[in-house]
Design an enzyme around this catalytic site. Structure first.
Site, PDB file in Angstrom:
ATOM      1  N   SER A  17       0.851  -1.184   0.000  1.00 15.48           N
ATOM      2  CA  SER A  17       0.000   0.000   0.000  1.00 15.48           C
ATOM      3  C   SER A  17       0.892   1.240   0.000  1.00 15.48           C
ATOM      4  O   SER A  17       1.621   1.503   0.957  1.00 15.48           O
ATOM      5  CB  SER A  17      -0.903  -0.010   1.235  1.00 15.48           C
ATOM      6  OG  SER A  17      -1.465   1.265   1.369  1.00 15.48           O
ATOM      7  N   HIS A  42      -0.993  -1.021  -4.441  1.00 17.39           N
ATOM      8  CA  HIS A  42      -2.316  -0.641  -3.947  1.00 17.39           C
ATOM      9  C   HIS A  42      -2.312   0.857  -3.652  1.00 17.39           C
ATOM     10  O   HIS A  42      -1.482   1.336  -2.875  1.00 17.39           O
ATOM     11  CB  HIS A  42      -2.589  -1.459  -2.675  1.00 17.39           C
ATOM     12  CG  HIS A  42      -3.903  -1.208  -2.034  1.00 17.39           C
ATOM     13  ND1 HIS A  42      -5.054  -1.877  -2.385  1.00 17.39           N
ATOM     14  CD2 HIS A  42      -4.260  -0.352  -1.040  1.00 17.39           C
ATOM     15  CE1 HIS A  42      -6.054  -1.446  -1.629  1.00 17.39           C
ATOM     16  NE2 HIS A  42      -5.609  -0.520  -0.806  1.00 17.39           N
ATOM     17  N   ASP A  44      -4.273   4.075  -2.224  1.00 17.21           N
ATOM     18  CA  ASP A  44      -5.368   4.480  -1.348  1.00 17.21           C
ATOM     19  C   ASP A  44      -5.785   5.921  -1.616  1.00 17.21           C
ATOM     20  O   ASP A  44      -5.083   6.863  -1.252  1.00 17.21           O
ATOM     21  CB  ASP A  44      -4.945   4.332   0.115  1.00 17.21           C
ATOM     22  CG  ASP A  44      -4.930   2.878   0.552  1.00 17.21           C
ATOM     23  OD1 ASP A  44      -5.950   2.196   0.348  1.00 17.21           O
ATOM     24  OD2 ASP A  44      -3.896   2.438   1.082  1.00 17.21           O
ATOM     25  N   MET A  46      -8.324   8.876  -0.807  1.00 11.61           N
ATOM     26  CA  MET A  46      -9.247   9.292   0.270  1.00 11.61           C
ATOM     27  C   MET A  46      -9.651  10.749   0.073  1.00 11.61           C
ATOM     28  O   MET A  46      -8.819  11.585  -0.289  1.00 11.61           O
ATOM     29  CB  MET A  46      -8.572   9.161   1.637  1.00 11.61           C
ATOM     30  CG  MET A  46      -8.005   7.781   1.914  1.00 11.61           C
ATOM     31  SD  MET A  46      -7.373   7.671   3.599  1.00 11.61           S
ATOM     32  CE  MET A  46      -6.482   6.125   3.506  1.00 11.61           C
ATOM     33  N   HIS A  75      -7.888   1.974  -4.618  1.00  7.99           N
ATOM     34  CA  HIS A  75      -8.941   1.724  -3.627  1.00  7.99           C
ATOM     35  C   HIS A  75      -9.573   3.074  -3.318  1.00  7.99           C
ATOM     36  O   HIS A  75      -8.980   3.888  -2.628  1.00  7.99           O
ATOM     37  CB  HIS A  75      -8.265   1.088  -2.397  1.00  7.99           C
ATOM     38  CG  HIS A  75      -9.159   0.925  -1.210  1.00  7.99           C
ATOM     39  ND1 HIS A  75      -8.654   0.692   0.061  1.00  7.99           N
ATOM     40  CD2 HIS A  75     -10.506   0.952  -1.075  1.00  7.99           C
ATOM     41  CE1 HIS A  75      -9.655   0.585   0.907  1.00  7.99           C
ATOM     42  NE2 HIS A  75     -10.782   0.743   0.255  1.00  7.99           N
ATOM     43  N   MET A  77     -11.690   5.436  -1.484  1.00  3.85           N
ATOM     44  CA  MET A  77     -12.428   5.712  -0.250  1.00  3.85           C
ATOM     45  C   MET A  77     -12.984   7.123  -0.397  1.00  3.85           C
ATOM     46  O   MET A  77     -12.532   8.066   0.254  1.00  3.85           O
ATOM     47  CB  MET A  77     -11.490   5.574   0.959  1.00  3.85           C
ATOM     48  CG  MET A  77     -11.131   4.122   1.232  1.00  3.85           C
ATOM     49  SD  MET A  77      -9.659   3.941   2.249  1.00  3.85           S
ATOM     50  CE  MET A  77      -8.400   3.993   0.984  1.00  3.85           C
ATOM     51  N   MET A 146     -12.160  -5.326   3.756  1.00  2.00           N
ATOM     52  CA  MET A 146     -11.422  -4.468   4.696  1.00  2.00           C
ATOM     53  C   MET A 146     -11.300  -5.158   6.050  1.00  2.00           C
ATOM     54  O   MET A 146     -12.298  -5.594   6.630  1.00  2.00           O
ATOM     55  CB  MET A 146     -12.131  -3.124   4.885  1.00  2.00           C
ATOM     56  CG  MET A 146     -12.081  -2.183   3.692  1.00  2.00           C
ATOM     57  SD  MET A 146     -10.423  -1.852   3.078  1.00  2.00           S
ATOM     58  CE  MET A 146      -9.677  -1.031   4.481  1.00  2.00           C
ATOM     59  N   PHE A 152      -6.801   4.984   7.609  1.00  2.00           N
ATOM     60  CA  PHE A 152      -5.421   5.132   8.086  1.00  2.00           C
ATOM     61  C   PHE A 152      -4.671   3.803   8.002  1.00  2.00           C
ATOM     62  O   PHE A 152      -5.270   2.746   8.195  1.00  2.00           O
ATOM     63  CB  PHE A 152      -5.401   5.626   9.539  1.00  2.00           C
ATOM     64  CG  PHE A 152      -6.050   6.974   9.694  1.00  2.00           C
ATOM     65  CD1 PHE A 152      -5.319   8.143   9.478  1.00  2.00           C
ATOM     66  CD2 PHE A 152      -7.397   7.075  10.002  1.00  2.00           C
ATOM     67  CE1 PHE A 152      -5.928   9.395   9.585  1.00  2.00           C
ATOM     68  CE2 PHE A 152      -8.015   8.322  10.114  1.00  2.00           C
ATOM     69  CZ  PHE A 152      -7.275   9.481   9.902  1.00  2.00           C
ATOM     70  N   GLY A 153      -3.362   3.900   7.773  1.00  2.00           N
ATOM     71  CA  GLY A 153      -2.506   2.723   7.854  1.00  2.00           C
ATOM     72  C   GLY A 153      -2.158   2.437   9.306  1.00  2.00           C
ATOM     73  O   GLY A 153      -2.480   3.221  10.209  1.00  2.00           O
ATOM     74  N   ASP A 184      -7.265  -6.077   3.074  1.00  2.00           N
ATOM     75  CA  ASP A 184      -6.559  -4.808   3.281  1.00  2.00           C
ATOM     76  C   ASP A 184      -6.708  -4.317   4.715  1.00  2.00           C
ATOM     77  O   ASP A 184      -7.818  -4.059   5.172  1.00  2.00           O
ATOM     78  CB  ASP A 184      -7.170  -3.777   2.309  1.00  2.00           C
ATOM     79  CG  ASP A 184      -6.502  -2.430   2.340  1.00  2.00           C
ATOM     80  OD1 ASP A 184      -5.410  -2.302   2.935  1.00  2.00           O
ATOM     81  OD2 ASP A 184      -7.073  -1.493   1.749  1.00  2.00           O
ATOM     82  N   GLY A 185      -5.552  -4.190   5.406  1.00  2.00           N
ATOM     83  CA  GLY A 185      -5.544  -3.583   6.735  1.00  2.00           C
ATOM     84  C   GLY A 185      -4.965  -4.499   7.797  1.00  2.00           C
ATOM     85  O   GLY A 185      -5.470  -5.600   8.026  1.00  2.00           O
ATOM     86  N   SER A 207       2.203  -0.588   6.352  1.00  2.00           N
ATOM     87  CA  SER A 207       3.247  -0.306   7.342  1.00  2.00           C
ATOM     88  C   SER A 207       4.183  -1.494   7.566  1.00  2.00           C
ATOM     89  O   SER A 207       5.391  -1.307   7.728  1.00  2.00           O
ATOM     90  CB  SER A 207       2.599   0.144   8.663  1.00  2.00           C
ATOM     91  OG  SER A 207       1.559  -0.732   9.016  1.00  2.00           O
TER      92      SER A 207
HETATM   93  C1  DX5 Z   1      -6.610   1.924   5.035  1.00  2.00           C
HETATM   94  C2  DX5 Z   1      -6.014   1.566   3.709  1.00  2.00           C
HETATM   95  C3  DX5 Z   1      -4.993   0.504   3.732  1.00  2.00           C
HETATM   96  C4  DX5 Z   1      -3.775   0.816   4.551  1.00  2.00           C
HETATM   97  C5  DX5 Z   1      -3.127  -0.482   4.958  1.00  2.00           C
HETATM   98  O1  DX5 Z   1      -7.648   2.796   4.818  1.00  2.00           O
HETATM   99  O2  DX5 Z   1      -7.032   1.156   2.834  1.00  2.00           O
HETATM  100  O3  DX5 Z   1      -4.615   0.148   2.397  1.00  2.00           O
HETATM  101  O4  DX5 Z   1      -2.842   1.592   3.872  1.00  2.00           O
HETATM  102  O5  DX5 Z   1      -2.063  -0.184   5.810  1.00  2.00           O
HETATM  103  P1  DX5 Z   1      -1.559  -1.197   6.926  1.00  2.00           P
HETATM  104  O6  DX5 Z   1      -1.042  -2.405   6.201  1.00  2.00           O
HETATM  105  O7  DX5 Z   1      -0.491  -0.415   7.621  1.00  2.00           O
HETATM  106  O8  DX5 Z   1      -2.744  -1.537   7.776  1.00  2.00           O
HETATM  107 ZN    ZN Z   2      -6.521   0.319   0.877  1.00  2.00          ZN
END
Ligand code: DX5
Ligand code: ZN
Length: 224
Positions: A17, A42, A44, A46, A75, A77, A146, A152-153, A184-185, A207
């Protein structure tokens, strides 16, 4: 269009990500993920409305396309995905995933994504029942489960995702469907293999992968 089929039995594709990348040295960071064996990227997106965070849109996707030859899977959001489909298609990304909770006509948005030449994805939050996406299983190329609240990561994996993955895998087997199952997550060396065993084909990790001392080793752990 750059895409991958279902992985071999017992294996999963790895999708770093980009949210966890160092944006001040994006080119090197993405190169290092490619060298480490990543299979997808991937992205993200937002909007600060669907989720309480803002990242980037089609403009940055265009730049990312120039930095990587890996399949790019965005993705979204965002509350109104239908308003932005053309700019994302023009950016050169390969897959576009919308949320079932978004304020959009889901079937027509998915159809338009396909007409624009991208793979069609649908995602659902941890608290959203699987039943909400069942009407669309024949209209998607991938399902993004999800395992954290989007936004957030670095959050902790919610095991409710495992049940959804297993059920989607079962439905695929009994009804002859070919969609990819993406999760994801909170994916790491413990939760990633659990998802893979439950039937996930693509493991998104931010992360845990970007923070690794040895990225190739972590990609291998998720791959099989
Ligand atoms: C959260 C994102 C994820 C996020 C995953 O909203 O959709 O893609 O970046 O990060 P980690 O692996 O750190 O949970
Ligand atoms: Zn994502």
């Amino acid at each position: 269009m750059n895409w991958l089929p279902r992985p071999a039995e017992g294996c999963a594709w790895v999708a770093p990500s980009v949210l966890s990348a160092d944006f001040s040295r994006l080119a090197e960071d993405l190169q290092s993920m490619t060298a480490a064996g990543a299979d997808f990227l991937h992205l993200d997106v937002m909007d600060g409305h669907f989720v309480p965070n803002i990242t980037f849109g089609p403009f940055i996707c265009t730049a990312l396309r120039k930095l990587s030859t890996l399949p790019l899977d965005a993705h979204l959001m965002i509350s109104r995905p239908d308003n932005y489909l053309e700019p994302f298609a023009k950016s050169g990304i390969d897959g576009l995933t919308i949320h079932v909770e978004a304020d959009a006509d889901i079937p027509s948005t998915l159809a338009r994504i396909g007409e624009l030449g991208m793979k069609r994805g649908i995602s659902l939050k941890p608290g959203t029942p699987l039943e909400t996406i069942l009407p669309y299983l024949d209209q998607v190329d991938l399902i993004l489960v999800m395992s954290v609240e989007p936004g957030f990561g670095g959050q902790v994996f919610n095991p409710v995702a495992l049940e959804k993955i297993a059920e989607l895998d079962r439905l695929r087997g009994t009804e002859g469907r070919e969609y990819l199952i993406n999760v994801d997550g909170g994916i790491n060396g413990e939760t990633g293999p659990q998802c893979r065993e439950a039937g996930a084909d693509i493991l998104v990790s931010g992360s845990w992968l970007f923070g690794a001392p040895d990225r190739a080793e972590r990609v291998r752990i998720l791959n099989r």
